[in-house]
Design an enzyme around this catalytic site. Structure first.
Site, PDB file in Angstrom:
ATOM      1  N   LEU A  55       0.844  -1.359  -0.037  1.00 56.45           N
ATOM      2  CA  LEU A  55      -0.040   0.492  -0.252  1.00 56.45           C
ATOM      3  C   LEU A  55       0.971   1.542   0.066  1.00 56.45           C
ATOM      4  O   LEU A  55       2.143   1.301   0.761  1.00 56.45           O
ATOM      5  CB  LEU A  55      -1.069   0.185   1.332  1.00 56.45           C
ATOM      6  N   ASP A  56       0.423   2.296  -0.679  1.00 58.45           N
ATOM      7  CA  ASP A  56       1.144   3.535  -0.342  1.00 58.45           C
ATOM      8  C   ASP A  56       1.282   3.971   0.424  1.00 58.45           C
ATOM      9  O   ASP A  56       0.655   3.638   1.609  1.00 58.45           O
ATOM     10  CB  ASP A  56       0.463   4.929  -1.234  1.00 58.45           C
ATOM     11  N   ARG A  57       2.755   4.654   1.291  1.00 59.93           N
ATOM     12  CA  ARG A  57       2.933   5.138   2.730  1.00 59.93           C
ATOM     13  C   ARG A  57       1.741   5.562   3.159  1.00 59.93           C
ATOM     14  O   ARG A  57       1.604   5.740   4.219  1.00 59.93           O
ATOM     15  CB  ARG A  57       4.269   5.593   2.890  1.00 59.93           C
ATOM     16  N   THR A  59      -0.990   5.287   2.971  1.00 63.46           N
ATOM     17  CA  THR A  59      -3.053   4.341   2.564  1.00 63.46           C
ATOM     18  C   THR A  59      -2.906   3.380   3.957  1.00 63.46           C
ATOM     19  O   THR A  59      -1.748   3.145   4.295  1.00 63.46           O
ATOM     20  CB  THR A  59      -2.942   4.169   1.384  1.00 63.46           C
ATOM     21  N   ARG A 159      -6.159   7.016  -6.591  1.00 65.81           N
ATOM     22  CA  ARG A 159      -5.273   8.494  -6.629  1.00 65.81           C
ATOM     23  C   ARG A 159      -5.699   9.227  -7.325  1.00 65.81           C
ATOM     24  O   ARG A 159      -6.554  10.815  -7.638  1.00 65.81           O
ATOM     25  CB  ARG A 159      -4.466   8.799  -5.953  1.00 65.81           C
TER      26      ARG A 159
END
Length: 213
Positions: A55-57, A59, A159
């Site tokens: 997951l993105d940092r 998120t 996003r």
């Protein structure tokens, strides 16, 4: 068991572990000295921890890690073959109603790293289904609670797709307006639900972790 695992653990058996990743923490080490991340913290408790997805940092939400090579291969293939079911919870700027889909490729923008852009000419497809859940206001600014279902898994896909739709995710410092970033102290994107087949029994597993916003 470390405090990190105690605070984030959703499920663990001998084959894999499921956690609720906090926002603001990398899934894997970043460039340079950015070594504090989920997998390094898990390795303290589970030295056999293996990466499956990220997951993105910024998120938060459900992340699954394997505890042996066979489980890693089996579950990773489910992600690659789109056999998993993923659902995200988000707050987006503006009022959005109904449901729909965004189907436009997402491509890395080398002139503005780490940004990605909606690029219809790019060769890899990207598809997101969205559903509006609730309209309300934060500090007199219209926002909408939405459910997002990514069919593909491109970097920054949700996003970029919400920005492309004209309703960037609240708190998104990369893709939202300054006003939308001021509404909440974090990116309002959370991996809320994940289902996949158990790597040994074949049973369908479904994990749910409600959004904290």
């Amino acid at each position: 068991m470390t405090n990190f695992l105690q605070q984030t653990l959703i499920h663990r058996d001998e084959h894999f572990i499921v956690i609720n990743k906090p926002a603001g923490l990398l899934s894997v080490p970043g460039k340079g000295d950015l070594t504090d991340c989920v997998i390094n913290r898990l390795l303290v408790d589970e030295p056999s921890t293996l990466l499956i997805h990220r997951l993105d940092r910024d998120t938060s939400g459900i992340l699954v890690f394997a505890l042996n090579k066979a489980a890693q291969s089996h579950i990773s293939k489910q992600f690659q073959n789109r056999q998993t079911n993923k659902q995200y919870h988000a707050l987006v700027s503006g009022h959005l109603s109904g449901e729909g889909s965004v189907e436009v490729p997402v491509n890395y923008d080398p002139t503005r790293p780490p940004l990605h852009i909606a690029d219809p000419a790019y060769h890899k497809p990207a598809l997101t289904h969205w559903q509006a859940v609730e309209q309300f206001e934060i500090n007199h600014q219209p926002v909408t609670r939405v459910k997002l279902t990514p069919i593909t898994g491109r970097s920054h896909q949700l996003r970029v797709h919400m920005q492309y739709l004209g309703h960037a995710i609240v708190g998104d410092e990369l893709y939202a307006s300054a006003a939308a970033c001021e509404l909440m102290p974090r990116l309002c994107l959370h991996a809320e639900q994940l289902s996949f087949f158990h790597p040994v029994t074949g049973q369908t597993l479904n994990f749910v972790c409600p959004a904290p916003f």
